[in-house]
Design an enzyme around this catalytic site. Structure first.
Site, PDB file in Angstrom:
ATOM      1  CG  MET A   1       2.849  -3.018   0.233  1.00 42.60           C
ATOM      2  SD  MET A   1       4.534  -2.476  -0.011  1.00 42.60           S
ATOM      3  CE  MET A   1       4.893  -1.648   1.529  1.00 42.60           C
ATOM      4  CG  LEU A   2      -0.636  -4.035   6.085  1.00 45.27           C
ATOM      5  CD1 LEU A   2      -0.052  -5.445   6.041  1.00 45.27           C
ATOM      6  CD2 LEU A   2      -0.212  -3.338   7.387  1.00 45.27           C
TER       7      LEU A   2
ATOM      8  CG  ASP B   1     -10.092  12.450   3.533  1.00 44.83           C
ATOM      9  OD1 ASP B   1      -9.355  12.055   4.458  1.00 44.83           O
ATOM     10  OD2 ASP B   1      -9.903  13.512   2.916  1.00 44.83           O
TER      11      ASP B   1
ATOM     12  CB  ALA C   1      -0.506   6.256   7.142  1.00 40.36           C
ATOM     13  CD1 TRP C   2       1.045  10.894   1.825  1.00 39.15           C
ATOM     14  CD2 TRP C   2       1.578  12.775   2.913  1.00 39.15           C
ATOM     15  NE1 TRP C   2       1.614  11.752   0.913  1.00 39.15           N
ATOM     16  CE2 TRP C   2       1.951  12.911   1.542  1.00 39.15           C
ATOM     17  CE3 TRP C   2       1.807  13.841   3.785  1.00 39.15           C
ATOM     18  CZ2 TRP C   2       2.553  14.051   1.047  1.00 39.15           C
ATOM     19  CZ3 TRP C   2       2.404  14.984   3.282  1.00 39.15           C
ATOM     20  CH2 TRP C   2       2.774  15.080   1.925  1.00 39.15           C
ATOM     21  CB  THR C   3       3.275   5.631   3.627  1.00 37.93           C
ATOM     22  OG1 THR C   3       2.889   5.493   2.248  1.00 37.93           O
ATOM     23  CG2 THR C   3       2.191   5.057   4.508  1.00 37.93           C
TER      24      THR C   3
ATOM     25  CE1 TYR D   1       4.651   7.473   7.562  1.00 41.14           C
ATOM     26  CE2 TYR D   1       6.695   6.672   8.520  1.00 41.14           C
ATOM     27  CZ  TYR D   1       5.430   6.431   8.041  1.00 41.14           C
ATOM     28  OH  TYR D   1       4.928   5.139   8.039  1.00 41.14           O
TER      29      TYR D   1
HETATM   30  N1  LIG Z   1       5.649   0.856   4.105  1.00 44.76           N
HETATM   31  C1  LIG Z   1       6.423   0.718   5.186  1.00 44.76           C
HETATM   32  O1  LIG Z   1       7.631   0.419   5.092  1.00 44.76           O
HETATM   33  C2  LIG Z   1       5.843   0.904   6.560  1.00 44.76           C
HETATM   34  C3  LIG Z   1       6.683   0.716   7.670  1.00 44.76           C
HETATM   35  C4  LIG Z   1       6.153   0.892   8.953  1.00 44.76           C
HETATM   36  C5  LIG Z   1       4.828   1.219   9.117  1.00 44.76           C
HETATM   37  N2  LIG Z   1       4.030   1.414   8.032  1.00 44.76           N
HETATM   38  C6  LIG Z   1       2.624   1.763   8.257  1.00 44.76           C
HETATM   39  O2  LIG Z   1       1.807   0.718   7.756  1.00 44.76           O
HETATM   40  C7  LIG Z   1       0.580   1.236   7.262  1.00 44.76           C
HETATM   41  C8  LIG Z   1       0.349   0.739   5.844  1.00 44.76           C
HETATM   42  O3  LIG Z   1       1.461   1.147   5.052  1.00 44.76           O
HETATM   43  P1  LIG Z   1       1.529   0.877   3.486  1.00 44.76           P
HETATM   44  O4  LIG Z   1       2.973   0.797   3.139  1.00 44.76           O
HETATM   45  O5  LIG Z   1       0.578  -0.197   3.110  1.00 44.76           O
HETATM   46  O6  LIG Z   1       1.021   2.299   2.968  1.00 44.76           O
HETATM   47  P2  LIG Z   1       0.389   2.692   1.567  1.00 44.76           P
HETATM   48  O7  LIG Z   1       0.674   1.669   0.534  1.00 44.76           O
HETATM   49  O8  LIG Z   1       0.776   4.115   1.326  1.00 44.76           O
HETATM   50  O9  LIG Z   1      -1.172   2.614   1.897  1.00 44.76           O
HETATM   51  C9  LIG Z   1      -1.841   3.585   2.660  1.00 44.76           C
HETATM   52  C10 LIG Z   1      -3.208   3.758   2.051  1.00 44.76           C
HETATM   53  O10 LIG Z   1      -3.916   4.763   2.797  1.00 44.76           O
HETATM   54  C11 LIG Z   1      -4.533   5.629   1.859  1.00 44.76           C
HETATM   55  N3  LIG Z   1      -4.794   6.939   2.436  1.00 44.76           N
HETATM   56  C12 LIG Z   1      -3.965   8.016   2.497  1.00 44.76           C
HETATM   57  N4  LIG Z   1      -4.583   9.059   3.048  1.00 44.76           N
HETATM   58  C13 LIG Z   1      -5.845   8.641   3.350  1.00 44.76           C
HETATM   59  C14 LIG Z   1      -6.978   9.279   3.921  1.00 44.76           C
HETATM   60  N5  LIG Z   1      -6.934  10.565   4.286  1.00 44.76           N
HETATM   61  N6  LIG Z   1      -8.114   8.580   4.092  1.00 44.76           N
HETATM   62  C15 LIG Z   1      -8.172   7.276   3.700  1.00 44.76           C
HETATM   63  N7  LIG Z   1      -7.137   6.617   3.147  1.00 44.76           N
HETATM   64  C16 LIG Z   1      -5.981   7.298   2.969  1.00 44.76           C
HETATM   65  C17 LIG Z   1      -3.535   5.695   0.726  1.00 44.76           C
HETATM   66  O11 LIG Z   1      -4.136   6.245  -0.438  1.00 44.76           O
HETATM   67  P3  LIG Z   1      -3.188   7.040  -1.499  1.00 44.76           P
HETATM   68  O12 LIG Z   1      -2.202   6.054  -1.993  1.00 44.76           O
HETATM   69  O13 LIG Z   1      -4.180   7.512  -2.514  1.00 44.76           O
HETATM   70  O14 LIG Z   1      -2.550   8.154  -0.714  1.00 44.76           O
HETATM   71  C18 LIG Z   1      -3.141   4.236   0.601  1.00 44.76           C
HETATM   72  O15 LIG Z   1      -4.047   3.512  -0.199  1.00 44.76           O
HETATM   73  C19 LIG Z   1       0.686   2.750   7.390  1.00 44.76           C
HETATM   74  O16 LIG Z   1      -0.002   3.165   8.537  1.00 44.76           O
HETATM   75  C20 LIG Z   1       2.180   3.012   7.528  1.00 44.76           C
HETATM   76  O17 LIG Z   1       2.428   4.195   8.265  1.00 44.76           O
HETATM   77  C21 LIG Z   1       4.512   1.258   6.755  1.00 44.76           C
END
Ligand SMILES: NC(=O)c1ccc[n+]([C@@H]2O[C@H](COP(=O)([O-])OP(=O)(O)OC[C@H]3O[C@@H](n4cnc5c(N)ncnc54)[C@H](OP(=O)(O)O)[C@@H]3O)[C@@H](O)[C@H]2O)c1
Length: 286
Positions: free
Chosen positions: A11-12, A36, A60-62, A125
């Site tokens: 998403m980000l 990976d 991350a695994w979110t 998490y």
């Molecule tokens: N969403 C929120 O509300 C939120 C709030 C605070 C902080 N954050 C942080 O912000 C960051 C981005 O969040 P987001 O919501 O954009 O998360 P997201 O949509 O889940 O995106 C994370 C991406 O990382 C990929 N990924 C997972 N495991 C991986 C690996 N081993 N190697 C390489 N890529 C991998 C995922 O692939 P798959 O989809 O195939 O697993 C996904 O494309 C994260 O670090 C999260 O912890 C998010």
């Protein structure tokens, strides 16, 4: 700058890659299955090959509830992945902007959390993301830890899209009033993250849209702005069983970014309105 973005399809990540390209930065995006980050050797070698000036580590695994059931995977992705990226960044002496979360806090505060407040994650998490932060801080000198919260954005599985979908299909939805935080539009984070990465002001930063609300208040605002006929009914966390505990209060005080860069992100209500105005409803949500 040559920028490496991990989690580029998330998403980000999608927003950040677009934003950086619009700034005419030279961007390389990594995501599964090709890259990976839990493979330490491949990650370090890959970073050498890309030769970035700055790495934005978003991968991350979110899935907060799923993490609860698989500690090993959560640790591998959220801790080991961050550590591998940090080791590579340090070898190359490049900057690393590591994205973290409000879930590193226990939610018992009575005022917004400051960057140096004690952490106390409640969930797997949160614990594994905190381990990731610590690995980054210990292993890479030119580090930024950017904690954000309650993110929404296009293509992501997020609360805003879920409420938008449910409120268009149901006449009544129940939403909790006893969790309070700061909703943040992924697009609004991009410029501050870019500014951090281009600076030498290393450290921990809280970055969220301004203001705070409960999930209930956020849902009410979504329903109001979209104009659907759906009643939002207040409920509480105890009534909704979920595998992972969430902090009751996780508002982040953005004072460090304000002090260094002289600004804060706009209020969440404005960000939400812009997002809803410009994004067609998703077919799935979280
Ligand atoms: N969403 C929120 O509300 C939120 C709030 C605070 C902080 N954050 C942080 O912000 C960051 C981005 O969040 P987001 O919501 O954009 O998360 P997201 O949509 O889940 O995106 C994370 C991406 O990382 C990929 N990924 C997972 N495991 C991986 C690996 N081993 N190697 C390489 N890529 C991998 C995922 O692939 P798959 O989809 O195939 O697993 C996904 O494309 C994260 O670090 C999260 O912890 C998010």
């Amino acid at each position: 700058m040559r920028c490496l973005v991990t989690g580029a399809k998330g998403m980000l990540g999608v927003e950040l890659v677009d934003f950086l390209r619009r700034q005419r930065e030279d961007v390389v995006g990594w995501d599964l299955p090709e890259h990976d980050v839990t493979d330490i050797e491949k990650t370090i070698n890959g970073i050498h090959k890309v030769g970035p000036d700055v790495i934005f580590h978003l991968a991350a695994w979110t899935d907060v509830d799923a993490c609860e059931g698989d500690i090993a995977k959560a640790t591998r992705v959220n801790f080991q992945g961050a550590w591998a990226v940090a080791l590579g960044a340090e070898e190359l002496r490049c900057s690393l902007v590591h994205i973290s979360t409000d879930y590193v806090f226990d939610g018992r505060a009575t005022r917004p959390y400051r960057e140096n407040d004690p952490t106390g994650p409640l969930s797997v998490y949160g614990r594994t993301k905190l381990l990731g932060e610590q690995a980054v801080i210990r292993s890479c000198r030119r580090h930024f830890v950017a904690r954000t919260s309650w993110m929404f954005g296009r293509g992501g599985r997020n609360f805003v899209d879920t409420i938008r979908l449910k409120s268009s299909e149901q006449s009544r939805i129940e939403v909790v009033t006893d969790q309070v935080g700061s909703p943040t539009w992924a697009r609004d984070l991009c410029r501050p993250l870019w500014e951090l990465g281009g600076s030498a002001h290393y450290g921990i930063y809280h970055l969220t849209n301004s203001g705070q609300c409960s999930w209930f208040e956020l849902a009410c605002e979504i329903v109001r702005l979209t104009g659907v006929a759906c009643e939002v009914v207040p409920t509480d966390t105890a009534a909704i069983a979920r595998p992972a505990p969430r902090p009751a209060y996780s508002v982040l005080d953005n004072r460090s970014f304000k002090k260094r860069f002289g600004k804060v992100l706009r209020p969440w209500q404005e960000a939400l309105r812009s997002y809803l105005d410009g994004t067609p409803p998703a077919k799935t949500g979280r």
